[in-house]
Scaffold this active site. Structure first.
Site, short mmCIF file in Angstrom:
data_model
loop_
_atom_site.label_atom_id
_atom_site.label_comp_id
_atom_site.label_asym_id
_atom_site.label_seq_id
_atom_site.Cartn_x
_atom_site.Cartn_y
_atom_site.Cartn_z
N SER A 116 1.54 -3.73 10.47
CA SER A 116 1.17 -4.87 9.63
C SER A 116 2.30 -5.30 8.70
O SER A 116 2.26 -6.39 8.14
CB SER A 116 -0.09 -4.56 8.82
OG SER A 116 0.18 -3.53 7.90
N LYS A 153 -0.23 -3.46 2.57
CA LYS A 153 -0.13 -4.93 2.49
C LYS A 153 0.61 -5.34 1.21
O LYS A 153 0.74 -4.56 0.27
CB LYS A 153 -1.54 -5.55 2.45
CG LYS A 153 -2.38 -5.35 3.71
CD LYS A 153 -2.01 -6.32 4.81
CE LYS A 153 -3.03 -6.26 5.94
NZ LYS A 153 -3.27 -4.89 6.45
#
Lengths: 193, 193
Positions: A116, A153
């Site tokens: 990610s 993130k």
DNA sequence: ATTATAACTGAACGAACGTTCAGTTTCAAT
DNA sequence: ATTGAAACTGAACGTTCGTTCAGTTATAAT
């Protein structure tokens, strides 16, 4: 004005001893290490080393600073070329832990799984240093538990509240619905070959 | 069968002392540190700690291993959640330098300039640990001086000899013409936020 | 050549060091 | 309740510790 001694030569010897023994030498050991014949010479040298910030003392006990115990030699620019063994004494060293870890008691190491954050240069298998107990600021990279799932993130905020943004076009930003737990913020990324 | 003591609790105290003082405590200091009233108790504890690999001894002198002096706590998988302060004693620590550096005397730290390796996750501004004096193998990332210019590239070999391959579509592979000097091979990449 | 200063020698010192020993307490298994 | 073993107390020990002092040597400036 007077005799001038080479402190860097002495610190190199201290470094060598520490790497070998894992501890600071005693005065008697320093006699042979430095080639002195009087413990008072050691005493004087240590005073100079302390003033220069290479060692510390408390309760008559010697503590080497990370300038001695550090393993990695600093190199300004490669353009200057790599130092030869002869001039290695002139290079300063750094302690990686002190360099990378601000709060040792709150810092954890873990392995990245998932892609990610690849566009931010964080690949699966990379190692990250995570610091707990810090309030994340926008643009920080965080390890977060969103709706029962742990991810890495970017931490951002907008009018909907917290937004967790991946660095990979394949994925979309997340607005935590049920729950959000911040495990910590990413202080460093390490990749070992 | 007999009294059983908690070694991890003791190592946590040692770790704490080392972080504060930068050195190993003496027997007398360990009396108060561990709450003993007899130096023989310290003596026995150290024997157990040595057997467990937390400390070493030579010439009657105590040396803490990197299991004690290491700063960073290891975390297996994030899925298990982050440890709470209460259970932190159960976590093992690691020394980043020992983890990343094989030959301290030959390892240098320098900053990456240029984007020739971005597709390998090495960005400008990243820090690399370079080990000198190692013969590079194919697929190793090397710091090399080609025709008077320093670069970071994959080290490869083909029928034309050595080929230095970038990890960026913008650049092409290089076959050194006049000269090739290998500064060292890249052992680790570090990015600090 | 003289001088000033820093670095060092050599010896002495009390303090703290780590080890050892005999005996006591603690705990778990029987 | 008894036993066995590990953990501990308390005291003693010779050794090594780091510091100090008076005096000597080396170096650089005058």
């Amino acid at each position: 004005m007077s005799k001038a001694i080479n402190l860097q030569q002495k610190t190199a010897l201290l470094r060598q001893f520490f790497r070998l023994e894992g501890r600071a030498p005693s005065y008697t050991e320093m006699l042979t290490l430095f080639g002195y014949r009087s413990k008072n010479a050691v005493h004087g040298l240590l005073a100079r080393l302390q003033q220069a910030g290479y060692i510390r003392k408390n309760r008559g006990k010697l503590a080497l600073t990370t300038r001695i115990t550090g393993m990695v030699k600093l190199l300004g620019a490669v353009q200057a070329g790599f130092p030869s063994p002869a001039e290695e004494e002139l290079v300063d060293t750094i302690n990686l832990e002190e360099f990378l870890v601000r709060r040792p008691e709150a810092t954890y190491m873990l392995t990245v799984s998932g892609d990610s954050m690849v566009d931010a240069g964080i690949h699966p298998g990379d190692i990250i240093l995570v610091e707990k107990g810090v309030t994340p600021q926008p643009h920080d990279i965080v390890v977060a538990q969103v709706d029962d799932e742990w991810t890495i993130k970017y931490f951002e905020q907008d009018n909907q509240g917290v937004r967790l943004v991946p660095a990979n076009a394949k994925y979309k930003a997340i607005h935590p619905k049920r729950s959000l737990t911040i495990g910590g913020i990413v202080r460093a990324v390490i990749r070992k070959y």
